[in-house]
Design a protein around this motif. Structure first.
Motif, mmCIF file in Angstrom:
data_model
loop_
_atom_site.group_PDB
_atom_site.id
_atom_site.type_symbol
_atom_site.label_atom_id
_atom_site.label_comp_id
_atom_site.label_asym_id
_atom_site.label_seq_id
_atom_site.Cartn_x
_atom_site.Cartn_y
_atom_site.Cartn_z
ATOM 1 N N UNK A 20 -24.973 -8.548 4.170
ATOM 2 C CA UNK A 20 -23.795 -9.286 4.625
ATOM 3 C C UNK A 20 -23.848 -9.612 6.117
ATOM 4 N N UNK A 21 -24.437 -8.720 6.910
ATOM 5 C CA UNK A 21 -24.549 -8.970 8.353
ATOM 6 C C UNK A 21 -25.505 -10.130 8.615
ATOM 7 N N UNK A 22 -26.625 -10.162 7.884
ATOM 8 C CA UNK A 22 -27.598 -11.249 8.044
ATOM 9 C C UNK A 22 -26.975 -12.591 7.646
ATOM 10 N N UNK A 23 -26.231 -12.576 6.527
ATOM 11 C CA UNK A 23 -25.573 -13.808 6.080
ATOM 12 C C UNK A 23 -24.542 -14.272 7.108
ATOM 13 N N UNK A 24 -23.792 -13.325 7.666
ATOM 14 C CA UNK A 24 -22.806 -13.686 8.675
ATOM 15 C C UNK A 24 -23.469 -14.345 9.876
ATOM 16 N N UNK A 25 -24.617 -13.826 10.299
ATOM 17 C CA UNK A 25 -25.332 -14.404 11.440
ATOM 18 C C UNK A 25 -25.789 -15.834 11.135
ATOM 19 N N UNK A 26 -26.228 -16.059 9.890
ATOM 20 C CA UNK A 26 -26.647 -17.413 9.485
ATOM 21 C C UNK A 26 -25.458 -18.367 9.538
ATOM 22 N N UNK A 27 -24.343 -17.952 8.949
ATOM 23 C CA UNK A 27 -23.135 -18.783 8.927
ATOM 24 C C UNK A 27 -22.643 -19.061 10.344
ATOM 25 N N UNK A 28 -22.675 -18.036 11.171
ATOM 26 C CA UNK A 28 -22.216 -18.181 12.555
ATOM 27 C C UNK A 28 -23.070 -19.201 13.308
ATOM 28 N N UNK A 29 -24.389 -19.159 13.083
ATOM 29 C CA UNK A 29 -25.293 -20.098 13.747
ATOM 30 C C UNK A 29 -25.033 -21.531 13.276
ATOM 31 N N UNK A 30 -24.759 -21.697 11.974
ATOM 32 C CA UNK A 30 -24.473 -23.033 11.429
ATOM 33 C C UNK A 30 -23.174 -23.577 12.016
ATOM 34 N N UNK A 31 -22.153 -22.734 12.115
ATOM 35 C CA UNK A 31 -20.877 -23.162 12.689
ATOM 36 C C UNK A 31 -21.062 -23.643 14.124
ATOM 37 N N UNK A 32 -21.844 -22.899 14.894
ATOM 38 C CA UNK A 32 -22.065 -23.277 16.298
ATOM 39 C C UNK A 32 -22.860 -24.577 16.396
ATOM 40 N N UNK A 33 -23.825 -24.769 15.489
ATOM 41 C CA UNK A 33 -24.627 -25.992 15.513
ATOM 42 C C UNK A 33 -23.767 -27.211 15.190
ATOM 43 N N UNK A 34 -22.917 -27.095 14.163
ATOM 44 C CA UNK A 34 -22.040 -28.211 13.800
ATOM 45 C C UNK A 34 -21.049 -28.504 14.922
ATOM 46 N N UNK A 35 -20.499 -27.462 15.512
ATOM 47 C CA UNK A 35 -19.551 -27.641 16.615
ATOM 48 C C UNK A 35 -20.209 -28.342 17.793
ATOM 49 N N UNK A 36 -21.455 -27.972 18.058
ATOM 50 C CA UNK A 36 -22.180 -28.569 19.179
ATOM 51 C C UNK A 36 -22.552 -30.027 18.911
ATOM 52 N N UNK A 37 -23.026 -30.314 17.713
ATOM 53 C CA UNK A 37 -23.503 -31.658 17.392
ATOM 54 C C UNK A 37 -22.371 -32.630 17.056
ATOM 55 N N UNK A 38 -21.358 -32.148 16.351
ATOM 56 C CA UNK A 38 -20.289 -33.038 15.900
ATOM 57 C C UNK A 38 -19.019 -32.950 16.747
ATOM 58 N N UNK A 39 -18.988 -32.042 17.707
ATOM 59 C CA UNK A 39 -17.824 -31.876 18.578
ATOM 60 C C UNK A 39 -16.559 -31.587 17.772
ATOM 61 N N UNK A 40 -16.675 -30.664 16.843
ATOM 62 C CA UNK A 40 -15.499 -30.245 16.073
ATOM 63 C C UNK A 40 -15.562 -28.746 15.819
ATOM 64 N N UNK A 41 -14.430 -28.173 15.472
ATOM 65 C CA UNK A 41 -14.375 -26.753 15.150
ATOM 66 C C UNK A 41 -14.427 -26.606 13.635
#
Length: 409
Positions: A296-317
């Motif tokens: 679950x910790x590894x999955x959380x890290x993956x999800x967290x990285x995806x959220x940050x990438x989308x926020x950075x590229x698309x300028x949304x939360x």
């Protein structure tokens, strides 16, 4: 709604108004250099648009008042006061943009971005009022026609006003395509309506000056008022659609979905929801399917990285929910494939997710969520009955347990 802002499409040459093109290109290039992201460009564009509208309309008001006084044409004087209301519309655009930039507070945790829609709505009300007042004065002119005295200077002033308004429409059209700020579209629509009004006033002025048909001013005015009122209603409808929550841009949805699926350890995505809080201000959520047996910790890290990438590229939360699925259960995967085939054969626009299977006494329950178009003609009960018969025809021991929902994107 997302617009292409890195290319040169908004600055592409057009076959008229070379001076206007140079000025437009200059302002867009300045906004590009000073504004790093879509939101900043939207705000800068609204301020430039509002400032240009205020300056141009105050000058037109002064010149048209002079032209009306010289010629005695009531239609020209009325058109002058219309420009004064347009200048107020420009101030409203600036005010709305300034308000939309206010930071979040306790009462507005998502910011004040929708003030852009409110200010655009006020401008659309000005357009509707202008159409109504023009219709009213036109009826009065038909009932009580007035004499008009021809003046070359008045004609030149009115022709110049048309050129200025055409440039304002052209300028705001480019800004709208460049920034996606609906205030620019409102000002563009208003400017085009003014062009029609002014051309009508010129036509009525000429007819009344050189013929005995003194009611031409009123008749032309009624036709123009209908056109203006229709444009105002159309613009107001689009603004209301944004306030109600219109469907997001398909390119934005596809980009979010693609980014999520590119991440290692994510096997599917569904239930993407995007909320708009003003032009280029988005908040999103999604469900990502991950292995039920993964750490679950590894999955959380993956999800967290995806959220940050989308926020950075698309300028949304964005907030992504982890949906555990069994990815190594061959029996379950086979049953899911069977269900997907049945669903696609029933309707290609249908899809399923959150598939589970329960077995008891030789009977199998296929449990899943079924996504259908929101405007599908058949009612849910009919869909469930027909799919139940199809599954039973395949295997009488299979019982589908289906939850019907529709997509929000």
């Amino acid at each position: 709604m997302i617009y292409q802002i890195n290319g040169c499409a908004p600055c592409r040459p057009v076959p008229f108004n070379p001076g206007g093109i140079i000025v437009t290109r200059f302002f867009i290039e300045k906004i590009k250099k000073k504004s790093a992201d879509k939101q900043a460009r939207s705000e800068a564009g609204a301020l430039v648009s509002g400032g240009a509208s205020v300056c141009a309309n105050i000058l037109l008001f002064i010149f048209k008042i002079a032209a009306g006084a010289i010629s005695g044409a009531v239609s020209i004087i009325s058109d002058a006061f219309n420009n004064l209301s347009d200048a107020a519309g420009g101030l409203i655009t600036i005010f709305g943009t300034k308000m939309s930039k206010k930071p979040v507070d306790d009462e507005h945790p998502f910011g004040h971005g929708r003030m852009e829609y409110i200010s655009a709505m006020i401008v659309s009300f000005f357009i509707l009022i202008m159409g109504f007042e023009l219709a009213k004065s036109s009826v009065e002119k038909i009932i009580t026609p007035t004499d008009v005295k021809f003046s070359t200077l008045s004609l030149i002033i009115m022709a110049g006003a048309v050129v200025v308004k055409l440039w304002l429409a052209f300028f705001n059209d480019r800004l709208y395509k460049f920034t996606g700020n609906i205030n620019m579209k409102a000002v563009k629509t208003d400017s085009l309506s003014d062009c029609i009004t002014t051309l009508g006033a010129v036509a009525a002025f000429l007819i009344s000056s050189f013929t005995s048909f003194s009611r031409a001013d009123g008749i032309i005015g009624i036709v123009i008022s209908i056109i203006i009122f229709a444009e105002g209603c159309k613009l107001l409808g689009e603004i209301i659609s944004n306030l109600l929550g219109k469907a997001p841009d398909k390119e934005l949805v596809s980009s979010i979905e693609k980014t999520i699926l590119e991440a290692d350890g994510i096997y599917g995505v569904h239930d993407i929801i995007i909320h708009s809080y003003g032009a280029n201000k988005y908040f999103a959520s999604a469900h990502a399917e991950v292995s039920a047996g993964a750490d679950i910790v590894s999955v959380h890290n993956i999800i967290d990285a995806v959220e940050k990438k989308i926020s950075r590229e698309q300028k949304l939360m964005i907030c992504i929910h982890m949906d555990p699925v069994e990815v190594d259960n061959e029996k379950l995967l086979s049953a899911k494939a069977q269900a997907e085939k049945i669903i696609k054969n029933y309707d290609l626009n249908f899809s399923l997710h959150d598939f589970r299977m329960a077995e008891k006494g030789g009977h199998k329950s296929y449990i899943f969520d079924l996504v259908i178009p929101h405007n599908y003609k058949k009612d849910n009960r009919q869909i469930l009955d027909e799919l139940g018969e199809i599954f039973a025809a395949q295997d009488e021991n299979i019982k589908p347990v289906i939850t019907i929902e529709h997509s929000f994107v």
